[in-house]
Write a protein that holds these residues in place. Structure first.
Motif, mmCIF file in Angstrom:
data_model
loop_
_atom_site.group_PDB
_atom_site.id
_atom_site.type_symbol
_atom_site.label_atom_id
_atom_site.label_comp_id
_atom_site.label_asym_id
_atom_site.label_seq_id
_atom_site.Cartn_x
_atom_site.Cartn_y
_atom_site.Cartn_z
ATOM 1 N N LYS A 118 0.825 -1.212 0.000
ATOM 2 C CA LYS A 118 0.000 0.000 0.000
ATOM 3 C C LYS A 118 0.856 1.257 0.000
ATOM 4 C CE LYS A 118 -3.829 -2.147 0.038
ATOM 5 N NZ LYS A 118 -4.945 -1.963 -0.899
ATOM 6 N N PHE A 120 1.299 4.959 1.521
ATOM 7 C CA PHE A 120 0.852 5.909 2.537
ATOM 8 C C PHE A 120 1.583 7.221 2.303
ATOM 9 C CE2 PHE A 120 -0.167 1.828 4.330
ATOM 10 C CZ PHE A 120 -1.362 2.045 4.979
ATOM 11 N N ASN A 122 3.040 10.759 2.603
ATOM 12 C CA ASN A 122 3.467 11.666 3.680
ATOM 13 C C ASN A 122 3.311 11.065 5.071
ATOM 14 O OD1 ASN A 122 3.959 13.531 1.681
ATOM 15 N ND2 ASN A 122 1.944 14.485 1.887
ATOM 16 N N LEU A 123 3.418 9.773 5.142
ATOM 17 C CA LEU A 123 3.297 9.098 6.433
ATOM 18 C C LEU A 123 4.419 8.077 6.593
ATOM 19 C CD1 LEU A 123 1.289 8.776 8.921
ATOM 20 C CD2 LEU A 123 0.554 6.695 7.761
ATOM 21 N N ASN A 124 5.127 8.173 7.682
ATOM 22 C CA ASN A 124 6.176 7.226 7.991
ATOM 23 C C ASN A 124 5.653 6.264 9.051
ATOM 24 O OD1 ASN A 124 8.710 6.003 8.424
ATOM 25 N ND2 ASN A 124 9.147 7.469 10.075
ATOM 26 N N TYR B 102 -8.712 4.568 8.603
ATOM 27 C CA TYR B 102 -8.100 3.881 7.466
ATOM 28 C C TYR B 102 -9.029 2.775 7.004
ATOM 29 C CZ TYR B 102 -5.044 1.144 4.567
ATOM 30 O OH TYR B 102 -4.520 0.448 3.522
ATOM 31 N N GLY B 134 2.181 6.046 13.130
ATOM 32 C CA GLY B 134 3.142 6.671 12.227
ATOM 33 C C GLY B 134 3.318 8.137 12.505
ATOM 34 N N GLU B 135 4.101 8.781 11.659
ATOM 35 C CA GLU B 135 4.278 10.230 11.813
ATOM 36 C C GLU B 135 4.141 10.880 10.456
ATOM 37 O OE1 GLU B 135 7.987 10.369 13.860
ATOM 38 O OE2 GLU B 135 9.070 9.292 12.295
ATOM 39 N N LYS B 136 3.477 12.021 10.468
ATOM 40 C CA LYS B 136 3.287 12.777 9.240
ATOM 41 C C LYS B 136 4.615 13.369 8.805
ATOM 42 C CE LYS B 136 -1.391 14.580 8.742
ATOM 43 N NZ LYS B 136 -2.266 15.733 9.090
ATOM 44 N N ILE B 137 4.863 13.304 7.521
ATOM 45 C CA ILE B 137 6.101 13.868 6.996
ATOM 46 C C ILE B 137 5.774 15.145 6.236
ATOM 47 C CG2 ILE B 137 8.020 13.489 5.422
ATOM 48 C CD1 ILE B 137 7.443 10.440 5.842
ATOM 49 N N ILE B 143 10.411 15.079 8.521
ATOM 50 C CA ILE B 143 9.476 14.958 9.653
ATOM 51 C C ILE B 143 9.682 16.082 10.658
ATOM 52 C CG2 ILE B 143 8.650 13.452 11.503
ATOM 53 C CD1 ILE B 143 10.148 11.168 9.885
#
Lengths: 146, 146
Positions: A118, A120, A122-124, B102, B134-137, B143
DNA sequence: TGATTTAATAATAATTATTATTATTTAGTA
DNA sequence: TACTAAATAATAATAATTATTATTAAATCA
């Protein structure tokens, strides 16, 4: 649980080896229910009446910050703690309020595969786990376990 | 959001239609972050200064009991609320503290299949979901989004 | 080893999130 | 419209967690 393993684990994070830390970590390792801070406190206070609840909280938080243990939010709002840091999933049992570990390499593979496939934006992704909720069944009477 | 839909949803659970309930439910439906009770309170109090925080809590709890909304425990320990009751998963974004929905039918199928295949002794599974963290980039800077 | 430095702890106060209490108000219904 | 049960506002109470600070203990080093 081996005392040497415990002291080494604490030392490996650059933390001072103190009696309180050893006792708290030991209690968490010995528990299978993913206890609250208060449950750990209750368990250790018989043999260690001088250790305060605030110290248990502080110690656990220190361990979490140093990735020696993990915090697990529970459906009823209180924090639970988990000595395991390797990949595993949780089953929350609503009628006993226990949190149990659930291990399966196949599941991990399935999820990793899925997430890799999949996109995603801008998401780490830092973590993922299957959260299973259920209730223990008394095999004789049906679901009546408190 | 359509007022008629809101009142019908509340009435469908046998609950009295009150101004407070309409406002709280409306605010939750309009939010995408899975707000806390306090965030809902802050949002509605400008146009409804007479509604108290305790009422917001009470109203949300009533909705949860009647399965009109869901409670979502969050990693930082405070409860979040979710107007959706259909199957979906959550992504917890650690640097913004948002909880995002999601949705993927394929994922649901994969998980259902998996769980059906496995044996869970003395356990009645009532719910399952993939919990992604997760974390938004920030696409420009990496980040660094607060 | 003993003195020193720095971090950890105990005791407790404070804060935050949430729930309970109770007098008052309101929605649904006769 | 009046009645009755339920809902709400205001606020107190509780539970969970964090902060403060004086004291104690662990690690460092002379």
């Amino acid at each position: 649980m081996n005392l040497e393993i415990i002291t080494k684990a604490i030392a490996s994070k650059g933390l001072k080896i103190t009696h309180q830390r050893i006792v708290v970590y030991q209690a968490l390792l010995a528990s299978v229910i993913h206890p609250t801070a208060e449950q750990i406190y209750d368990q250790i206070k018989e043999s260690n009446p001088a250790i305060s609840l605030a110290t248990v909280y502080k110690t656990l938080e220190t361990f979490v910050e140093n990735r020696l243990i993990n915090k697990v939010p529970s459906p009823n709002g209180t924090m639970r703690y988990d000595a395991r840091t390797d990949y595993h999933n949780h089953i929350y049992i609503s009628n006993t309020n226990e949190i149990m570990d659930y291990d399966d390499i196949e599941l991990k593979e399935i999820l990793l595969n899925y997430l890799k496939k999949k996109q995603f934006e801008n998401l780490n992704i830092t973590d993922f786990k299957l959260q299973i909720k259920g209730e223990k069944i008394d095999p004789i009477k049906g679901i009546t376990i408190s």
